[in-house]
Write a protein that holds these residues in place. Sequence first.
Motif, PDB file in Angstrom:
ATOM      1  N   SER A 168       0.830  -1.201   0.000  1.00  0.00           N
ATOM      2  CA  SER A 168       0.000   0.000   0.000  1.00  0.00           C
ATOM      3  C   SER A 168       0.868   1.256   0.000  1.00  0.00           C
ATOM      4  CB  SER A 168      -0.927  -0.017   1.215  1.00  0.00           C
ATOM      5  OG  SER A 168      -0.169  -0.133   2.398  1.00  0.00           O
ATOM      6  N   THR A 169       0.239   2.393  -0.293  1.00  0.00           N
ATOM      7  CA  THR A 169       0.932   3.667  -0.386  1.00  0.00           C
ATOM      8  C   THR A 169       0.571   4.548   0.805  1.00  0.00           C
ATOM      9  OG1 THR A 169       0.885   3.573  -2.800  1.00  0.00           O
ATOM     10  CG2 THR A 169       1.289   5.731  -1.800  1.00  0.00           C
ATOM     11  N   VAL A 170       1.574   5.027   1.511  1.00  0.00           N
ATOM     12  CA  VAL A 170       1.333   5.928   2.634  1.00  0.00           C
ATOM     13  C   VAL A 170       1.035   7.326   2.085  1.00  0.00           C
ATOM     14  CG1 VAL A 170       2.303   6.968   4.719  1.00  0.00           C
ATOM     15  CG2 VAL A 170       2.871   4.610   4.131  1.00  0.00           C
ATOM     16  N   VAL A 171      -0.148   7.858   2.401  1.00  0.00           N
ATOM     17  CA  VAL A 171      -0.519   9.180   1.910  1.00  0.00           C
ATOM     18  C   VAL A 171      -0.436  10.251   2.997  1.00  0.00           C
ATOM     19  CG1 VAL A 171      -2.003   8.301   0.071  1.00  0.00           C
ATOM     20  CG2 VAL A 171      -2.984   8.756   2.322  1.00  0.00           C
ATOM     21  N   ARG A 172      -0.334   9.816   4.271  1.00  0.00           N
ATOM     22  CA  ARG A 172      -0.279  10.800   5.352  1.00  0.00           C
ATOM     23  C   ARG A 172       0.220  10.135   6.633  1.00  0.00           C
ATOM     24  NH1 ARG A 172      -2.720  15.859   6.186  1.00  0.00           N
ATOM     25  NH2 ARG A 172      -3.183  16.382   8.354  1.00  0.00           N
ATOM     26  N   ARG A 173       1.017  10.874   7.402  1.00  0.00           N
ATOM     27  CA  ARG A 173       1.451  10.448   8.729  1.00  0.00           C
ATOM     28  C   ARG A 173       1.059  11.508   9.740  1.00  0.00           C
ATOM     29  NH1 ARG A 173       6.028   9.001   5.583  1.00  0.00           N
ATOM     30  NH2 ARG A 173       6.376   6.738   5.540  1.00  0.00           N
ATOM     31  N   GLU A 174       0.626  11.061  10.909  1.00  0.00           N
ATOM     32  CA  GLU A 174       0.223  11.995  11.965  1.00  0.00           C
ATOM     33  C   GLU A 174       0.659  11.478  13.325  1.00  0.00           C
ATOM     34  OE1 GLU A 174      -3.869  13.070  12.128  1.00  0.00           O
ATOM     35  OE2 GLU A 174      -4.060  13.365   9.963  1.00  0.00           O
ATOM     36  N   LYS A 175       0.661  12.379  14.292  1.00  0.00           N
ATOM     37  CA  LYS A 175       0.891  11.987  15.673  1.00  0.00           C
ATOM     38  C   LYS A 175      -0.384  11.394  16.256  1.00  0.00           C
ATOM     39  CE  LYS A 175       4.054  15.850  16.595  1.00  0.00           C
ATOM     40  NZ  LYS A 175       4.226  17.086  17.400  1.00  0.00           N
ATOM     41  N   LEU A 176      -0.210  10.416  17.161  1.00  0.00           N
ATOM     42  CA  LEU A 176      -1.307   9.978  18.014  1.00  0.00           C
ATOM     43  C   LEU A 176      -1.176  10.715  19.344  1.00  0.00           C
ATOM     44  CD1 LEU A 176      -1.596   6.104  17.492  1.00  0.00           C
ATOM     45  CD2 LEU A 176      -3.268   7.855  16.870  1.00  0.00           C
ATOM     46  N   LEU A 177      -2.288  11.157  19.891  1.00  0.00           N
ATOM     47  CA  LEU A 177      -2.264  11.991  21.086  1.00  0.00           C
ATOM     48  C   LEU A 177      -3.314  11.522  22.084  1.00  0.00           C
ATOM     49  CD1 LEU A 177      -2.232  15.390  19.175  1.00  0.00           C
ATOM     50  CD2 LEU A 177      -0.250  14.371  20.288  1.00  0.00           C
ATOM     51  N   TRP A 178      -3.003  11.653  23.384  1.00  0.00           N
ATOM     52  CA  TRP A 178      -4.024  11.526  24.408  1.00  0.00           C
ATOM     53  C   TRP A 178      -4.835  12.810  24.403  1.00  0.00           C
ATOM     54  CZ3 TRP A 178      -4.737   6.836  26.046  1.00  0.00           C
ATOM     55  CH2 TRP A 178      -3.671   5.943  26.135  1.00  0.00           C
ATOM     56  N   ALA A 179      -6.144  12.703  24.362  1.00  0.00           N
ATOM     57  CA  ALA A 179      -7.000  13.876  24.188  1.00  0.00           C
ATOM     58  C   ALA A 179      -8.067  13.935  25.267  1.00  0.00           C
ATOM     59  CB  ALA A 179      -7.655  13.843  22.808  1.00  0.00           C
ATOM     60  N   SER A 180      -8.482  15.164  25.566  1.00  0.00           N
ATOM     61  CA  SER A 180      -9.545  15.384  26.554  1.00  0.00           C
ATOM     62  C   SER A 180     -10.256  16.685  26.213  1.00  0.00           C
ATOM     63  CB  SER A 180      -8.962  15.452  27.967  1.00  0.00           C
ATOM     64  OG  SER A 180      -8.097  16.575  28.098  1.00  0.00           O
ATOM     65  N   ALA A 181     -11.256  17.040  27.023  1.00  0.00           N
ATOM     66  CA  ALA A 181     -11.973  18.294  26.809  1.00  0.00           C
ATOM     67  C   ALA A 181     -11.042  19.480  27.025  1.00  0.00           C
ATOM     68  CB  ALA A 181     -13.170  18.391  27.751  1.00  0.00           C
ATOM     69  N   ALA A 182     -11.254  20.536  26.242  1.00  0.00           N
ATOM     70  CA  ALA A 182     -10.389  21.712  26.335  1.00  0.00           C
ATOM     71  C   ALA A 182     -10.507  22.410  27.678  1.00  0.00           C
ATOM     72  CB  ALA A 182     -10.716  22.684  25.203  1.00  0.00           C
ATOM     73  N   ASP A 183     -11.672  22.333  28.314  1.00  0.00           N
ATOM     74  CA  ASP A 183     -11.886  23.060  29.567  1.00  0.00           C
ATOM     75  C   ASP A 183     -11.785  22.151  30.793  1.00  0.00           C
ATOM     76  OD1 ASP A 183     -14.118  21.575  29.126  1.00  0.00           O
ATOM     77  OD2 ASP A 183     -15.569  23.219  29.361  1.00  0.00           O
ATOM     78  N   THR A 184     -11.005  21.071  30.685  1.00  0.00           N
ATOM     79  CA  THR A 184     -10.860  20.155  31.815  1.00  0.00           C
ATOM     80  C   THR A 184     -10.292  20.861  33.040  1.00  0.00           C
ATOM     81  OG1 THR A 184     -10.563  18.269  30.340  1.00  0.00           O
ATOM     82  CG2 THR A 184      -9.789  18.016  32.610  1.00  0.00           C
ATOM     83  N   GLY A 185      -9.361  21.765  32.814  1.00  0.00           N
ATOM     84  CA  GLY A 185      -8.824  22.581  33.903  1.00  0.00           C
ATOM     85  C   GLY A 185      -7.638  21.957  34.596  1.00  0.00           C
ATOM     86  N   SER A 186      -7.747  20.762  35.117  1.00  0.00           N
ATOM     87  CA  SER A 186      -6.640  20.122  35.807  1.00  0.00           C
ATOM     88  C   SER A 186      -6.323  18.789  35.157  1.00  0.00           C
ATOM     89  CB  SER A 186      -6.990  19.910  37.286  1.00  0.00           C
ATOM     90  OG  SER A 186      -8.138  19.087  37.400  1.00  0.00           O
ATOM     91  N   ARG A 187      -5.170  18.242  35.487  1.00  0.00           N
ATOM     92  CA  ARG A 187      -4.767  16.964  34.905  1.00  0.00           C
ATOM     93  C   ARG A 187      -5.699  15.859  35.386  1.00  0.00           C
ATOM     94  NH1 ARG A 187       0.883  14.949  36.870  1.00  0.00           N
ATOM     95  NH2 ARG A 187      -0.076  12.924  36.525  1.00  0.00           N
ATOM     96  N   ALA A 254      -5.054  18.123  23.106  1.00  0.00           N
ATOM     97  CA  ALA A 254      -4.111  17.099  23.553  1.00  0.00           C
ATOM     98  C   ALA A 254      -3.836  17.280  25.041  1.00  0.00           C
ATOM     99  CB  ALA A 254      -2.815  17.203  22.758  1.00  0.00           C
ATOM    100  N   CYS A 255      -3.751  16.168  25.767  1.00  0.00           N
ATOM    101  CA  CYS A 255      -3.412  16.227  27.190  1.00  0.00           C
ATOM    102  C   CYS A 255      -1.962  16.665  27.358  1.00  0.00           C
ATOM    103  CB  CYS A 255      -3.584  14.841  27.825  1.00  0.00           C
ATOM    104  SG  CYS A 255      -5.278  14.222  27.829  1.00  0.00           S
ATOM    105  N   ALA A 256      -1.657  17.263  28.490  1.00  0.00           N
ATOM    106  CA  ALA A 256      -0.287  17.650  28.793  1.00  0.00           C
ATOM    107  C   ALA A 256       0.603  16.417  28.831  1.00  0.00           C
ATOM    108  CB  ALA A 256      -0.236  18.385  30.132  1.00  0.00           C
TER     109      ALA A 256
END
Length: 294
Positions: A168-187, A254-256
Amino acid sequence: MSQRGFDLTQLRTFVAVAESGGVSAGAERVFLSQSSVSEQLKKLEERAGQPLFVRGRQGVHPTPAGERLLEHARRIIAMSEAAFDDLQGRSLDGELRIAITDYYRPHDIARILKTFSEQHPRLKLHVTVLPSTVIDSGADDHASFDIGLSARFMPAPTRARSGGRATSTVVRREKLLWASAADTGSRPDAPYRLVLLPTTCQLQRFVVKLLDEHKVPYVVSHSASGVAGLQLALKAGLGISCLNESSLGDGVVACAANVGLPALPAIEFHLLPPRAGESELVSNARAALMRLFA
């Protein structure tokens, strides 16, 4: 009488900068220097008679006028390419079935497919969203789809096709990230509340396995049926999850790096190779899609 209209080269540069969010990234897409791109944008704004971008530390964003021109520019470019393909005998006419993972640029995929349809107005397009494992397993199933785009993790090796055929042909590479709500406030605190997709999703199986291997405590707080539902659950603050970079959106960040979660690999998006006996229509469509997906 003064000439009306816009320069096609300048419009291509304008679209590249608008979609990439910066002059530097846009310059890479059109293979020009930053100074050349800046000069083209200046001439285009002079032609338009108004600013087309707001420039800031985070890059550039289209003004309201820029947003309107962006829609026109995409159609103009699509029509130009469609006319060229038609005269070269490469116009697509018929039906095409595409299977695609919903992790691939979910905020952009509708626009990409719309551009493809505008470039090939005689083509009837059928799009199905499927898990990557289903797409890969159906690579040789002519009854399912003609072209498939799936996601795989790095540094996992590219799966070779049987019989020594092309990979197969690679058309794109990206980072994988731990994600959460933007307004979580604390870890987030352990045990981590996970928002997951069904076990048919290889990314979600990978997340659970990774956390188990690192002995990270977690509970599954919500199960979504697709990436769109997962994004909504994250935005609502129902927990954390793993997403590729282009799947982050409004209200999801993305989480810290110091929250205690294990590091993640990158993800690759693969366009499946041609099947034996593939039609000329599908081959030409694959080449056209590759340019848009890249």
